[in-house]
Design a protein around this motif. Structure first.
Motif, PDB file in Angstrom:
ATOM      1  N   LEU A  36       5.619  -2.462   0.881  1.00 21.44           N
ATOM      2  CA  LEU A  36       6.136  -1.889   2.127  1.00 21.44           C
ATOM      3  C   LEU A  36       7.483  -2.121   2.229  1.00 21.44           C
ATOM      4  CD1 LEU A  36       2.936  -2.918   3.930  1.00 21.44           C
ATOM      5  CD2 LEU A  36       3.344  -0.785   3.609  1.00 21.44           C
ATOM      6  N   LEU A  41      10.509  -0.730   5.124  1.00 24.28           N
ATOM      7  CA  LEU A  41       9.978  -1.425   6.289  1.00 24.28           C
ATOM      8  C   LEU A  41      10.813  -2.617   6.477  1.00 24.28           C
ATOM      9  CD1 LEU A  41       6.277  -0.719   6.554  1.00 24.28           C
ATOM     10  CD2 LEU A  41       8.188   0.610   7.564  1.00 24.28           C
ATOM     11  N   MET A  45       7.895  -5.826  10.405  1.00 26.15           N
ATOM     12  CA  MET A  45       7.084  -4.611  10.357  1.00 26.15           C
ATOM     13  C   MET A  45       6.017  -4.481   9.152  1.00 26.15           C
ATOM     14  SD  MET A  45       8.007  -0.700  11.278  1.00 26.15           S
ATOM     15  CE  MET A  45       8.228  -1.119  12.915  1.00 26.15           C
ATOM     16  N   THR A  49       2.168  -4.341   9.417  1.00 22.79           N
ATOM     17  CA  THR A  49       1.468  -2.975   8.892  1.00 22.79           C
ATOM     18  C   THR A  49       0.686  -3.411   7.962  1.00 22.79           C
ATOM     19  OG1 THR A  49       3.513  -1.629   9.135  1.00 22.79           O
ATOM     20  CG2 THR A  49       1.907  -1.030   7.582  1.00 22.79           C
ATOM     21  N   ASN A  50       0.840  -4.626   7.021  1.00 25.33           N
ATOM     22  CA  ASN A  50      -0.313  -5.014   6.207  1.00 25.33           C
ATOM     23  C   ASN A  50      -1.324  -5.430   6.633  1.00 25.33           C
ATOM     24  OD1 ASN A  50      -0.608  -5.901   3.462  1.00 25.33           O
ATOM     25  ND2 ASN A  50      -0.745  -8.124   3.954  1.00 25.33           N
ATOM     26  N   GLN A 200       5.537  -3.870  15.691  1.00 29.67           N
ATOM     27  CA  GLN A 200       5.756  -4.138  14.460  1.00 29.67           C
ATOM     28  C   GLN A 200       4.674  -3.614  13.740  1.00 29.67           C
ATOM     29  OE1 GLN A 200       8.976  -5.446  13.261  1.00 29.67           O
ATOM     30  NE2 GLN A 200       9.386  -5.368  15.486  1.00 29.67           N
ATOM     31  N   VAL A 201       4.303  -2.206  13.936  1.00 24.80           N
ATOM     32  CA  VAL A 201       3.320  -1.715  12.900  1.00 24.80           C
ATOM     33  C   VAL A 201       3.533  -0.155  12.566  1.00 24.80           C
ATOM     34  CG1 VAL A 201       0.952  -1.000  12.539  1.00 24.80           C
ATOM     35  CG2 VAL A 201       1.448  -3.278  13.571  1.00 24.80           C
ATOM     36  N   ASN A 202       3.761   0.379  11.227  1.00 27.83           N
ATOM     37  CA  ASN A 202       3.806   1.645  10.938  1.00 27.83           C
ATOM     38  C   ASN A 202       2.445   2.057  10.729  1.00 27.83           C
ATOM     39  OD1 ASN A 202       4.095   3.780   8.964  1.00 27.83           O
ATOM     40  ND2 ASN A 202       6.221   3.436   9.336  1.00 27.83           N
ATOM     41  N   TRP A 203       1.856   2.934  11.559  1.00 26.04           N
ATOM     42  CA  TRP A 203       0.485   3.148  11.366  1.00 26.04           C
ATOM     43  C   TRP A 203       0.165   4.026  10.326  1.00 26.04           C
ATOM     44  CZ3 TRP A 203      -3.140   0.915  13.962  1.00 26.04           C
ATOM     45  CH2 TRP A 203      -2.950   0.187  15.006  1.00 26.04           C
ATOM     46  N   GLY A 206       0.249   2.168   6.968  1.00 24.22           N
ATOM     47  CA  GLY A 206      -0.675   1.176   7.363  1.00 24.22           C
ATOM     48  C   GLY A 206      -2.044   1.562   7.043  1.00 24.22           C
TER      49      GLY A 206
END
Length: 251
Positions: A36, A41, A45, A49-50, A200-203, A206
């Protein structure tokens, strides 16, 4: 070329492998987190995301162990509350704290786990009906608070800590893995919430990773129950050795 055209399939494929590793031993996030970050990222993040993948993977893993009658639910529920509390603290630390030192500490812990698992000193005490008296319960609460803090902070390799925390009580690795996925599922809910709150999430990335991890979460319990304790011990030993060397030599 849209980066998602190659990123999403790659994340799915690596997610399948990581999901199987996470169920059988641990360390799957040591594959997915660097990937990631490689995709652009920031560290925090990538960490957040993980968690989507970990959360989804363990839904299927819990179902798989429970379906096969291998989930000691009472023990899992005993371990969960301190892990939830620890996870909240750990996830808040992870938002801004550098994790290089933690990676080296983790590598040393993993080597300790490898030695402990290979020697298996609790083998002669192993039994299915382990009785948890007041002292054992206190030890579990303290150890799983620590598991929650570490898992909330970085996640990568937390499965090895759970294995150690339960192996000392004489449980077999099949039931240990069942408890592990249950506890990690519950505290990931808290940790993921913290990362979502801090954006702090990239959907997109993810969810692609989560799809792969979920497939691994279906396969993992089948392998664990079918192959048993001794086979899992070999998987844990090899996995720990590879990831510990990676962390020490290429942090």
């Amino acid at each position: 070329m849209d980066p998602y055209l190659w990123q999403l399939p790659l994340l799915f494929a690596v997610g399948v492998i990581a999901g199987i590793l996470n169920v059988l031993a641990g360390g799957g996030s040591l594959l997915t987190l660097p990937l990631l970050i490689f995709m652009g990222l920031p560290g925090a993040m990538a960490n957040g995301t993980n968690r989507i993948a970990i959360f989804c993977q363990n839904i299927f893993a819990i179902r798989g162990f429970r379906k096969r009658g291998m989930l000691p639910l009472q023990l899992a529920l005993l371990c969960t509350p301190p892990a939830l509390l620890g996870s909240w603290f750990g996830a808040n630390l992870a938002i801004s704290l550098d994790d290089q030192l933690f990676k080296r500490i983790l590598a040393l812990i993993m080597i300790g786990v490898m030695v402990f698992t290979a020697l298996d000193p609790m083998k002669r005490f192993r039994r299915e009906d382990v009785v948890f008296g007041p002292l054992r319960k206190l030890i579990l609460v303290i150890s799983f608070f620590g598991v929650g803090v570490y898992g909330g902070f970085v996640q990568a390799g937390v499965g090895f800590l759970v294995i150690t925390a339960l192996l000392v009580h004489g449980l077999d690795l099949v039931r240990i893995n069942a408890v592990k996925v249950f506890v990690i599922f519950t505290y990931t809910f808290i940790a993921l919430g913290v990362f979502i709150y801090h954006d702090q999430v990239n959907w997109a990335l993810g969810l692609a990773l989560a799809a792969g991890n979920s497939v691994g979460g279906v396969i993992g319990p089948r392998l664990a129950v079918a192959r048993g304790h001794d086979w899992i011990k070999k998987v844990v030993t090899v996995t720990v050795l590879v990831f510990a060397l990676k962390l020490l030599l290429f942090p």
